[in-house]
Design an enzyme around this catalytic site. Structure first.
Site, PDB file in Angstrom:
ATOM      1  CG  ASP A 307      39.509  41.567  85.605  1.00 33.94           C
ATOM      2  OD1 ASP A 307      39.754  42.271  85.751  1.00 33.94           O
ATOM      3  OD2 ASP A 307      40.227  40.370  84.725  1.00 33.94           O
ATOM      4  CE1 TYR A 391      46.823  41.114  80.183  1.00 35.29           C
ATOM      5  CE2 TYR A 391      46.768  41.630  82.514  1.00 35.29           C
ATOM      6  CZ  TYR A 391      47.303  40.659  81.444  1.00 35.29           C
ATOM      7  OH  TYR A 391      48.387  39.713  81.840  1.00 35.29           O
TER       8      TYR A 391
HETATM    9 CO    CO Z   1      48.178  38.038  81.701  1.00 36.55          CO
END
Ligand code: CO
Length: 677
Positions: A307, A391
């Site tokens: 990420d 996310y």
């Molecule tokens: Co997760």
């Protein structure tokens, strides 16, 4: 302190918008980049540590340098370089030979456009009983081992996977409700074309009918009505002082920075100990986050996004103008970054600063004299939140009045889920609804801590609680007797803390051990505590959440690229060039870089300028309560002073009656309580 107090002129001051744009013009002109060249990253090249030290000692201001990462789509080549703003010239320039620079926002948009227009893709969506016009595509990083063999790995790639919105009213929200498992599109990011589309077949012919629709947006839910307002009032303002990018609060002093890749960076964390400015951390950041999936289902076995290195937490930071729910007084800093064309782009309010009440700090009731001494705990919070596709990760630094610091991550947003096929109850995934699974996965957050506990030379030692087997005779009062301790436990009560000093990098690759209460001490052996004679230090300890092992096997695609995740702790000798634990360019990188490679040198780390790298590894075994939006899951670590101070440094925190009119406050409280009657 000397001239380093001058906020706007400090060498670590983030780039101004004009500096960003000037650097890009210098680079494109001097290097003759094509019209198609894209600015991936234009960010401050932080001066080498030695130059910063010299500057602090009254030396010259280090050269203002800018790091540039560029992709020339026409040439199909990526470059990294350094522009000197003082000399208005490119001073370093080279082609990136291994791996790809991270993907950028513009490319995410293009991948979705390219794939959703592709007729083969649209047909695959229809086979799942869904309307192709409602499909969305997210560009995941392609990895390395999982790029199909008939695709040239030198191309700049993304791996597109799809979801479908329930109806047109969704307008993109609630988009991650319904995964269209089995559709994989590899997209060339330079040419904007689908290089290969694979459809492994639908697991259901009616995705929309099979999966539940779970709304979370305010207007789509009946909201509970029994919540009363809870206000935090700071009538005299906050207790901090902000000067440019420097904050002072309750003896703490810290400089904040921000870049594309790591987002928030802390510089020069120090504590004013009775007029003595004592350093603790030189620099702290989150330089990599890897999310990796444990389900061998071919729809998911390849998923391991980096990420930070592949997406950029800073670039994906939220503007907290409205999406910040901190209570009380807040201070924000904007982040000036760049877009693909090299123009400055501002993320307003990217970093949030606020104070929080945190319950009890310390208390004692002396029954003999009827005296209550009680202090409330206040902490300073510096944070930012980044949204990486489905996310949302919140990163928080807490500074406490008792001299401790906490690094915390809150994970929320949507799990990336899949469709249950014939794989119910495998243990590789959990059922979270009809036909719907959430694959077991880890999020590994790496924190890089460049310690400087009372000076640059530090040492790390591991501390474990050890039991002692029953031994026959007597008690040996010799301090730290190294004699065989089994002879010192006639009554079975003896236990001790065992300290191991790390001499070399190879000794400092460690896992947590909750049974042994394991923690690490970063000490300065040259500075002793006046009260105890022990070296001054800070402990690195577990915080909230369970920090699991990383269960991926050595030799797997993800461990080749994220070998750092296999250990919780690493300690390295400081090197200006060792910044990211998976290497500079993990995107499409075959692996073998970063911490595992650097530490092969097995450098001495005792009484040296060292860096501590600590992983928080959270394993998600999902439940339906994690859906449709995950209640924030917390993982953290703490840095606690150990022989750094001579006593509890928070003893001088005043009680509430010393800082506010308690009688007036009690009256107001009573009035508000009377509202109920
Ligand atoms: Co997760």
């Amino acid at each position: 302190m000397s001239h380093t107090d001058d906020g706007s002129d400090h060498p670590l001051e983030p780039l101004a918008p004009t500096e960003i744009e000037r650097s890009w013009s210098i680079a494109t002109e001097e290097r003759g980049l094509s019209e198609d060249a894209r600015a991936i990253e234009i960010t401050l090249a932080e001066p080498p540590k030695a130059a910063l030290r010299a500057f602090e000692d009254g030396g010259p201001k280090p050269e203002r340098r800018v790091r540039i990462v560029a992709r020339d789509k026409t040439e199909g080549a990526s470059y990294e370089g350094i522009v000197s703003l003082d000399d208005e010239a490119v001073v370093e320039w080279s082609e990136i030979e291994r791996g790809q620079p991270r993907m950028i926002g513009e490319e995410f948009v293009e991948v979705e456009q390219t794939v959703t227009e592709n007729e083969e893709f649209r047909e695959a969506v229809r086979r799942r009983g869904a309307d192709p016009d409602l499909a969305i595509v997210t560009a995941w990083s392609a990895g390395y081992d999982f790029v199909p063999e008939d695709i040239d790995r030198e191309r700049r790639l993304a791996h597109g996977i799809a979801w479908v919105q329930g109806d047109a009213e969704d307008e993109g929200a609630e988009a991650y409700n319904r995964p269209l498992s089995g559709i994989h599109a590899w997209v060339d990011l330079d040419d904007r074309e689908v290089v290969k589309l694979v459809d492994t077949g639908p697991k259901t012919e009616d995705v929309v009918g099979t999966l539940r629709t779970s709304y979370y947006r305010e207007e789509k839910r009946d909201l509970r009505e029994d919540l009363e307002p809870y206000n935090v009032i700071q009538p005299e303002g906050p207790s901090w002082e902000v000067d440019g990018h420097t904050v002072e609060w309750q003896n703490w002093r810290v400089r904040v920075g921000f870049n594309h890749r790591e987002g928030l960076v802390l510089h020069d964390v120090s504590y004013d100990d009775d007029g003595d400015e004592r350093t603790i951390l030189r620099r702290a950041s989150w330089p990599e986050v890897v999310t990796a999936y444990n389900d061998p289902d071919p729809d998911h076995d390849w998923k391991a996004p980096f990420d930070v290195g592949e997406y950029g937490l800073g670039r994906l930071a939220n503007s907290l103008s409205e999406g910040c729910d901190c209570l009380g007084y807040m201070h924000y800093w904007d982040a000036a970054l760049n877009d693909a064309d090299g123009n400055a782009q501002l993320i307003p309010n990217a970093i949030c600063l606020h104070e929080e009440d945190y319950g009890l700090l310390w208390k004692h009731y002396d029954w003999r004299v009827g005296d209550h001494e009680v202090r409330r705990n206040r902490r300073l919070v510096i944070s930012f939140i980044s949204t990486i596709g489905n996310y949302d990760f919140g990163f928080y630094w807490y500074f406490y009045q008792d001299g401790s610091v906490e690094g915390e991550v809150r994970l929320t947003g949507c799990n990336a889920t899949g469709l249950l096929g014939d794989d119910r109850e495998t243990g590789y995934a959990e059922t979270i609804g009809p036909g719907h699974k959430s694959m077991l996965h880890q999020h590994v957050f790496n924190c890089r801590l460049d310690f400087e506990v009372d000076g640059p030379k530090n040492t790390v030692q591991e501390v474990n609680l050890r039991e002692v087997p029953y031994g026959p005779d007597g008690y040996d009062p010799t301090p730290h007797a190294d004699a065989d301790r089994k002879h010192l436990n006639p009554h079975g009560n003896a236990a001790y803390v065992d300290r191991t000093r790390f001499e070399r990098e190879s000794e400092a690759k460690r896992l947590t051990d909750t049974h042994a209460g394991r923690y690490w001490e970063i000490v300065n052996e040259d500075v002793r505590n006046d009260a105890t004679g022990e070296p001054v230090g800070y402990r690195l300890m577990g915080g909230d959440g369970t920090n699991t092992a990383f269960p991926m096997q050595a030799g797997s695609g993800v461990v080749k690229r994220a070998g750092f995740a296999k250990k919780h702790l690493w300690v390295t000798r400081y090197d200006d060039d060792e910044r990211y634990p998976a290497g500079e360019y993990p995107n499409q990188n075959p692996g073998g870089e970063g911490l595992p490679a650097w530490t092969e040198a097995d450098r001495s780390i005792a009484d040296e300028d060292l860096v501590v790298w600590y992983n928080l590894c959270q394993t998600h075994v999902s439940v339906p309560e994690d859906w449709p939006i995950l209640p924030a899951k917390i993982v953290s670590f703490k840095l606690q002073p150990a022989h750094f101070f001579e006593e509890n440094p928070a003893i001088d925190v005043p009680p509430e009656h010393a800082i506010k009119d308690v009688e007036k406050w009690k009256t107001e409280r009573q009035e508000s309580m009377d509202l109920d009657e």
